[in-house]
Design a protein around this motif. Structure first.
Motif, PDB file in Angstrom:
ATOM      1  N   UNK A 150      51.621  36.762  40.204  1.00 46.77           N
ATOM      2  CA  UNK A 150      50.537  36.393  41.117  1.00 46.77           C
ATOM      3  C   UNK A 150      49.320  37.269  40.859  1.00 46.77           C
ATOM      4  N   UNK A 151      48.152  36.649  40.770  1.00 47.77           N
ATOM      5  CA  UNK A 151      46.905  37.383  40.632  1.00 47.77           C
ATOM      6  C   UNK A 151      45.882  36.817  41.617  1.00 47.77           C
ATOM      7  N   UNK A 152      44.915  37.632  41.983  1.00 49.48           N
ATOM      8  CA  UNK A 152      43.828  37.174  42.833  1.00 49.48           C
ATOM      9  C   UNK A 152      42.705  38.193  42.752  1.00 49.48           C
ATOM     10  N   UNK A 153      41.463  37.714  42.707  1.00 50.01           N
ATOM     11  CA  UNK A 153      40.354  38.632  42.881  1.00 50.01           C
ATOM     12  C   UNK A 153      40.376  39.152  44.311  1.00 50.01           C
ATOM     13  N   UNK A 154      40.287  40.462  44.458  1.00 48.60           N
ATOM     14  CA  UNK A 154      40.189  41.092  45.765  1.00 48.60           C
ATOM     15  C   UNK A 154      38.779  41.657  45.895  1.00 48.60           C
ATOM     16  N   UNK A 155      38.121  41.319  46.980  1.00 50.27           N
ATOM     17  CA  UNK A 155      36.770  41.822  47.210  1.00 50.27           C
ATOM     18  C   UNK A 155      36.806  42.892  48.288  1.00 50.27           C
ATOM     19  N   UNK A 156      36.123  43.987  48.023  1.00 44.75           N
ATOM     20  CA  UNK A 156      36.305  45.188  48.824  1.00 44.75           C
ATOM     21  C   UNK A 156      34.962  45.771  49.249  1.00 44.75           C
ATOM     22  N   UNK A 157      34.869  46.121  50.530  1.00 43.37           N
ATOM     23  CA  UNK A 157      33.808  46.965  51.067  1.00 43.37           C
ATOM     24  C   UNK A 157      34.476  48.205  51.652  1.00 43.37           C
ATOM     25  N   UNK A 158      33.748  49.284  51.858  1.00 43.69           N
ATOM     26  CA  UNK A 158      34.372  50.433  52.515  1.00 43.69           C
ATOM     27  C   UNK A 158      34.986  50.024  53.861  1.00 43.69           C
ATOM     28  N   UNK A 159      36.307  50.160  53.958  1.00 42.52           N
ATOM     29  CA  UNK A 159      36.995  49.831  55.196  1.00 42.52           C
ATOM     30  C   UNK A 159      37.462  48.399  55.336  1.00 42.52           C
ATOM     31  N   UNK A 160      37.178  47.540  54.349  1.00 42.30           N
ATOM     32  CA  UNK A 160      37.597  46.143  54.469  1.00 42.30           C
ATOM     33  C   UNK A 160      37.882  45.535  53.096  1.00 42.30           C
ATOM     34  N   UNK A 161      39.110  45.005  52.943  1.00 45.32           N
ATOM     35  CA  UNK A 161      39.532  44.326  51.720  1.00 45.32           C
ATOM     36  C   UNK A 161      39.697  42.834  52.030  1.00 45.32           C
ATOM     37  N   UNK A 162      39.419  41.979  51.040  1.00 49.52           N
ATOM     38  CA  UNK A 162      39.726  40.554  51.191  1.00 49.52           C
ATOM     39  C   UNK A 162      40.447  40.040  49.953  1.00 49.52           C
ATOM     40  N   UNK A 163      41.319  39.055  50.191  1.00 48.17           N
ATOM     41  CA  UNK A 163      41.954  38.299  49.110  1.00 48.17           C
ATOM     42  C   UNK A 163      41.741  36.831  49.411  1.00 48.17           C
ATOM     43  N   UNK A 164      41.966  35.969  48.429  1.00 52.74           N
ATOM     44  CA  UNK A 164      41.804  34.540  48.680  1.00 52.74           C
ATOM     45  C   UNK A 164      42.940  33.749  48.050  1.00 52.74           C
ATOM     46  N   UNK A 165      43.276  32.648  48.718  1.00 56.09           N
ATOM     47  CA  UNK A 165      44.379  31.802  48.273  1.00 56.09           C
ATOM     48  C   UNK A 165      43.956  30.972  47.074  1.00 56.09           C
ATOM     49  N   UNK A 166      42.738  30.427  47.092  1.00 55.82           N
ATOM     50  CA  UNK A 166      42.177  29.744  45.924  1.00 55.82           C
ATOM     51  C   UNK A 166      40.898  30.464  45.546  1.00 55.82           C
ATOM     52  N   UNK A 167      40.482  30.306  44.289  1.00 55.08           N
ATOM     53  CA  UNK A 167      39.322  31.082  43.845  1.00 55.08           C
ATOM     54  C   UNK A 167      38.304  30.197  43.150  1.00 55.08           C
ATOM     55  N   UNK A 168      38.279  30.216  41.833  1.00 52.68           N
ATOM     56  CA  UNK A 168      37.249  29.492  41.098  1.00 52.68           C
ATOM     57  C   UNK A 168      37.698  28.058  40.806  1.00 52.68           C
ATOM     58  N   UNK A 169      37.738  27.272  41.884  1.00 54.16           N
ATOM     59  CA  UNK A 169      38.053  25.843  41.775  1.00 54.16           C
ATOM     60  C   UNK A 169      37.004  25.071  42.576  1.00 54.16           C
ATOM     61  N   UNK A 170      36.754  23.809  42.227  1.00 55.35           N
ATOM     62  CA  UNK A 170      35.798  23.020  43.012  1.00 55.35           C
ATOM     63  C   UNK A 170      36.255  22.896  44.464  1.00 55.35           C
ATOM     64  N   UNK A 171      35.299  22.817  45.377  1.00 57.84           N
ATOM     65  CA  UNK A 171      35.645  22.650  46.786  1.00 57.84           C
ATOM     66  C   UNK A 171      36.501  21.409  47.015  1.00 57.84           C
ATOM     67  N   UNK A 172      36.279  20.387  46.199  1.00 53.21           N
ATOM     68  CA  UNK A 172      37.050  19.152  46.355  1.00 53.21           C
ATOM     69  C   UNK A 172      38.533  19.354  46.062  1.00 53.21           C
ATOM     70  N   UNK A 173      38.895  20.468  45.409  1.00 51.81           N
ATOM     71  CA  UNK A 173      40.287  20.725  45.059  1.00 51.81           C
ATOM     72  C   UNK A 173      40.922  21.838  45.894  1.00 51.81           C
ATOM     73  N   UNK A 174      40.176  22.417  46.814  1.00 52.48           N
ATOM     74  CA  UNK A 174      40.690  23.562  47.567  1.00 52.48           C
ATOM     75  C   UNK A 174      41.929  23.188  48.379  1.00 52.48           C
ATOM     76  N   UNK A 175      41.840  22.135  49.201  1.00 51.97           N
ATOM     77  CA  UNK A 175      42.937  21.807  50.113  1.00 51.97           C
ATOM     78  C   UNK A 175      44.244  21.543  49.365  1.00 51.97           C
TER      79      UNK A 175
END
Length: 333
Positions: A150-175
């Motif tokens: 499993x891999x995912x881009x994690x975006x980080x600010x001081x004190x807050x991390x985020x991960x995402x279930x889908x990443x670089x895909x068209x919005x039409x394919x997210x769901x």
């Protein structure tokens, strides 16, 4: 956060896209005395490229032949192109240079010579022109490392991390790409990364996909059928995760300190909020890989190249975060 060990982690640093602000940001970072006290830093660049970066930033980087506190080691393989790469332009030459140095860094990681890679901003279009066939650098890194987990881009600010279930895909394919196993995997990856970064008990919030969290199925059933069961499964694994919460309010709660991390369902659901909260300190971690890889979350900023105004905040944060996590993952060398 304090490091778990006094041993200085070993970091490979690349200058990023030579057409953008990466080289000058890397030079500014390396010229700070505190940077070279925190880690053994190996610069992957030719001497001429580093000299150009120093000139652009108006600094001098202390160098030594062997790892020494307060000094960096330059690994010059004398491979710089004969013709200068044009600044402020997308090009195959710029992409090829980025690939060359990142491949050197990945080879060092595979050999156990470093614990982390920090790269200054790159340009995906230039990388694709130079032959990167994957959708983004994370997938390219995974391919080069032979990593299939499993891999995912994690975006980080001081004190807050985020991960995402889908990443670089068209919005039409997210769901269609949001599945219960994918939700659980994203929650678990964020949990483990926060623990690696020194948080022993991360508190996670999970975004809904639909407006108003689907409003009990009126606006979609993903929350009921997929996301909530995924959260329940993660909780059963011992993870402190709550949700799903509407994405238009979850970051308000996160900003006031209710959560250490947020799992989003798609790219812009988290990225817009994170960049509004702290664009100049945002970091991207290539999550799930066997080596720590971090970079500033902003791009190559062609419009300000050479003007001396590029903000060091995100690059410095990326370096510090790589040091923190790598210090908890000792290399074999």
């Amino acid at each position: 956060m304090a490091s778990a060990t006094t041993v200085r982690p070993k970091i490979a640093l690349t200058l990023g896209d030579p057409a953008g602000v990466g080289p000058e940001l890397a030079a500014k970072l390396l010229a700070r005395p505190e940077t070279l006290q925190k880690a053994e830093v190996y610069i992957l660049a030719d001497r001429s490229e580093l000299a150009d970066a120093e000139a652009a930033a108006g600094v001098t980087i202390p160098l030594a032949d062997e790892p020494t506190p307060g000094f960096a080691v330059l690994l010059d393989d004398n491979s710089a192109p004969a013709e200068p790469i044009v600044k402020q332009k997308v090009s195959v030459e710029a992409g090829a240079r980025v690939k060359h140095q990142l491949l050197r860094a990945l080879a060092m990681a595979r050999d156990g010579k470093i614990g982390a890679i920090v790269f200054a901003p790159l340009n995906k279009t230039s990388l694709h022109l130079a032959g990167m066939h994957e959708q983004d650098e994370l997938r390219w890194f995974a391919t080069e490392l032979g990593h299939t987990g499993v891999t995912s881009e994690l975006n980080v600010l001081p004190g807050l991390f985020t991960a995402r279930v889908t990443s670089h895909v068209p919005l039409s394919q997210v769901a269609e790409n949001i599945t219960q196993p994918a939700v659980v995997a994203a929650i678990n990856l964020l949990h483990e990364t926060l623990r690696d970064a020194g948080n022993p008990a991360p508190r996670l919030g999970v975004c809904a996909l639909n407006p108003h969290a689907g409003e009990n199925g009126n606006f979609g059933r993903e929350e009921i059928d997929i996301i909530a069961p995924g959260i329940e499964e993660a909780v059963a694994l011992g993870i402190d995760a709550k949700g799903p919460f509407p994405s238009d309010t979850i970051f308000i709660a996160a900003k006031r300190g209710d959560f250490d991390g947020v799992v989003t369902m798609y790219h812009d659901q988290g990225q817009i909020a994170m960049k509004l909260i702290g664009f100049d300190s945002g970091v991207t971690i290539q999550g799930g890989l066997p080596v720590v890889i971090a970079t500033p979350a902003h791009g190559t900023a062609f419009d300000i190249v050479g003007k001396g105004v590029a903000n060091l905040g995100a690059t410095a944060h990326a370096f510090d975060l790589a040091v923190e996590i790598a210090s908890r993952r000792p290399t074999s060398d």
